[in-house]
Scaffold this active site. Structure first.
Site, PDB file in Angstrom:
ATOM      1  N   HIS A 161       0.862  -1.183   0.000  1.00  0.00           N
ATOM      2  CA  HIS A 161       0.000   0.000   0.000  1.00  0.00           C
ATOM      3  C   HIS A 161       0.894   1.226   0.000  1.00  0.00           C
ATOM      4  CE1 HIS A 161       0.615   0.604   4.372  1.00  0.00           C
ATOM      5  NE2 HIS A 161       0.799  -0.685   4.322  1.00  0.00           N
ATOM      6  N   GLY A 162       0.308   2.395   0.174  1.00  0.00           N
ATOM      7  CA  GLY A 162       1.049   3.645   0.026  1.00  0.00           C
ATOM      8  C   GLY A 162       2.336   3.725   0.831  1.00  0.00           C
TER       9      GLY A 162
END
Lengths: 273, 163
Positions: free
Chosen positions: B13-14
């Site tokens: 994810h980010g």
């Protein structure tokens, strides 16, 4: 004052909310909001100036997951509105913008947790029923609600807060506001440094130094450098595209028949290549 | 070279894409998760989150163990991502050269009786048992969400909480 409050709230709603409605649009950046608020309040130049200054400060602020630091949209809208109203420049905008950016983020996060969060299971149940329309409605409904509440902050801040802010700012001695203006001129370096931390790549750093060279020795204005950068970017993109096409042509030519590896081995070869 | 193994229930994810990949200077991510290895939709979603210039491969836990022992893996700087502490133990049992054992994000998606270690780490009793096992294998195992946070040793957290 009611008009000012309404229009600034509307701008925050459209830009900061809109930033997250249609993908990451960058609508909520200071450079967009500054001139917009300036236009609405009849002083587009101040709006543009403060918007650009705050953009350089908040340039590196990209909130990712837990690594969040500020919400510059609300900060810019209020800083520009107050700076126009109180006829002050960056010296007034800065002490307003920095803390507001941090408070704005906290409120934004609270709204995610408090307004959008409770509906997570509702989305799940709609999905299990296959109710596509319901999901769409809920999605946009929550978006509207969340950013409507967020836009209430600039609305009330301007409606009731502008005289209080004025008094507060008048209490700050000029020595300090002067100091803040100087600090404000230094802060873009911090913004750039934060951005560099994310974007720095050794093999593209030459462009960074090219920028320094052009400014220091050739005294080229920033707009010209930006155009030059666009030209380099387009050239690089074209070259990359051609390379990719060539690569694909080469890859497709030798038939895969003799290379009888399984799908999994191919995947591993690709990973290690 | 395996720069790190991270327990993160969101896998890629980010934070992984923007923060950890940069900090660790990796060029490949190995996702080791049995369900994801069997689910093409999940694989597609994960691959979308991968930053450009970084390779990704999605394997079962057993497949990932085999993969990182491939001699070619030695030349790459890798980050292994698993979803549970239990999976981390499975890998740690067979792979001994992991430079950093990281407990990142775990427990938010689990519906059970959990003990809160940090804001980002909540473990069930079975996961705590796995964590103890992991600390035996990798004493330097630490709880850390993003690189800017302090590395809190899992062993001292366990001691502090009398577990």
């Amino acid at each position: 004052m009611l008009y000012q409050a309404l229009i600034v709230a509307l701008i925050v709603f459209i830009t900061v909310g809109g930033q997250e409605l249609l993908g990451f649009t960058m609508l909520g950046r200071p450079i967009v909001i500054g001139p917009l608020v300036g236009l609405a309040l009849g002083d587009i130049q101040t709006g543009l100036l403060i918007g650009a200054s705050l953009e350089t400060i908040f340039m590196g602020v990209v909130n990712i997951g837990g690594a969040s630091s500020a919400e510059p949209g609300l900060a810019t809208a209020l800083a520009v509105a107050f700076a126009i109203h109180l006829h002050g420049g960056l010296g007034i905008a800065l002490p307003i913008a920095i803390p507001l950016g941090i408070i704005g983020l906290q409120i934004k996060t609270l709204l995610y947790v408090g307004v959008v969060g409770p509906f997570a299971s509702k989305f799940d149940s709609l999905a299990s029923q296959g109710d596509q329309k319901g999901i769409t409605r809920l999605h946009f409904g929550l978006w509207t609600l969340q950013w409507f509440i967020y836009a209430l902050i600039p609305f009330f801040a301007i409606l009731v807060g502008s005289s209080a802010t004025q008094k507060l700012l008048e209490m700050i001695p000029t020595v300090i506001t002067n100091g803040l203006t100087v600090a404000g001129n230094l802060l873009p370096a911090v913004g750039m440094a934060m951005l560099m931390k994310i974007l720095w790549e050794n093999n593209i750093s030459v462009f960074y130094f090219l920028g320094f060279l052009i400014v220091a020795y050739f005294k080229v204005p920033l707009i010209a450098i930006a155009v030059l950068a666009i030209i380099i970017a387009v050239l690089t993109a074209q070259r990359d595209y051609q390379l990719k096409k060539m690569n694909q042509d080469i890859m497709q030519r030798p038939a895969l028949t003799d290379n009888s590896g399984s799908q999994e081995e191919l995947e591993e070869d690709d990973f290690f290549s | 070279m395996i720069k790190a193994l991270r327990v993160d229930e969101r896998l890629i994810h980010g934070q992984i894409a923007m923060v950890w990949s940069k900090e660790l200077g990796i060029d490949g991510i190995v996702v080791a998760n049995d369900e994801t290895a069997a689910n093409e939709t999940q694989q597609m979603a994960l691959k979308m989150a991968v930053p450009s210039g970084i390779k990704v491969i999605i394997k079962t836990v057993a497949g990932a163990i085999e993969l990182v022992q491939d001699p070619r893996a030695e030349k790459m700087k890798l980050l292994i991502l698993v979803r549970t502490v239990h999976d981390a133990v499975s890998i740690a049992k067979s792979v001994s050269n992991i430079l950093y054992m990281n407990i990142g994000n775990v427990g938010k998606a689990v519906q059970a009786n959990k003990t809160t270690f940090t804001q980002f780490v909540m473990l069930t009793d079975e996961e705590i048992a796995s964590l103890k096992e992991l600390v035996q294998l990798y004493p330097e195992t630490a709880l850390q969400n993003v690189p800017g946070d302090k590395r809190e040793l899992a062993s001292s957290s366990l001691k502090k909480m009398n577990l």
